[in-house]
Design a protein around this motif. Sequence first.
Motif, short mmCIF file in Angstrom:
data_model
loop_
_atom_site.label_atom_id
_atom_site.label_comp_id
_atom_site.label_asym_id
_atom_site.label_seq_id
_atom_site.Cartn_x
_atom_site.Cartn_y
_atom_site.Cartn_z
N ASN A 64 -5.07 -3.58 14.11
CA ASN A 64 -5.50 -3.56 12.71
C ASN A 64 -4.26 -3.78 11.84
O ASN A 64 -3.14 -3.80 12.33
N CYS A 65 -4.46 -3.91 10.55
CA CYS A 65 -3.34 -4.25 9.66
C CYS A 65 -2.57 -3.03 9.18
O CYS A 65 -1.64 -3.16 8.39
N GLY A 66 -2.95 -1.85 9.62
CA GLY A 66 -2.20 -0.64 9.24
C GLY A 66 -2.45 -0.18 7.82
O GLY A 66 -1.62 0.51 7.24
N GLY A 67 -3.58 -0.55 7.25
CA GLY A 67 -3.92 -0.06 5.92
C GLY A 67 -3.49 -0.94 4.77
O GLY A 67 -3.41 -0.49 3.64
N ARG A 68 -3.26 -2.21 5.03
CA ARG A 68 -2.82 -3.13 3.97
C ARG A 68 -3.98 -3.90 3.33
O ARG A 68 -3.75 -4.74 2.47
N ARG A 73 -10.51 -1.65 -6.16
CA ARG A 73 -9.25 -2.02 -6.80
C ARG A 73 -8.61 -3.22 -6.13
O ARG A 73 -7.73 -3.84 -6.69
N HIS A 74 -9.01 -3.52 -4.93
CA HIS A 74 -8.39 -4.56 -4.10
C HIS A 74 -9.40 -5.70 -3.96
O HIS A 74 -10.60 -5.45 -3.80
N GLN A 126 -8.36 1.13 1.19
CA GLN A 126 -8.21 0.78 -0.21
C GLN A 126 -8.94 1.74 -1.15
O GLN A 126 -9.01 1.51 -2.34
N VAL A 127 -9.49 2.83 -0.60
CA VAL A 127 -10.22 3.81 -1.40
C VAL A 127 -9.35 5.03 -1.62
O VAL A 127 -8.93 5.68 -0.67
#
Length: 118
Positions: A50-54, A72-73, A90-91
């Motif tokens: 996974n992208c690690g939260g990006r 927001r994203h 993103q939350v």
Amino acid sequence: MDTVDNATHLLTVWQGDTRHVLRVPHGANLRRILLDAGLSPYTALTQRANCGGRGLCATCGVRIAAGAPEPRHWHDALAARWGYPRLSCQVMITHDLTVRLVADKWLWGGREDGNRDE
């Protein structure tokens, strides 16, 4: 309990039929809180890839049942608009929130029926 005065909020997480209730700090990242509590938003395939939260891979999606914040994203905004699971990375938790982990996804999870264009 939807006030910022206490600087904490209730996060209710449904994992199948099991309900977990956590008290979390104001502004906490949902993905980080879930992982710290042992409630992974990932599938077996995406647990390590996974992208690690990006906000790039969309594999940490959860269904927000109550208290959904505005996206927001850009990627999370598209997920919210088209009915896909919201990106937990993103939350930010700014009030009481109820989420459901998506158990029937391989990678991202499908759209909810009410969000399809006819």
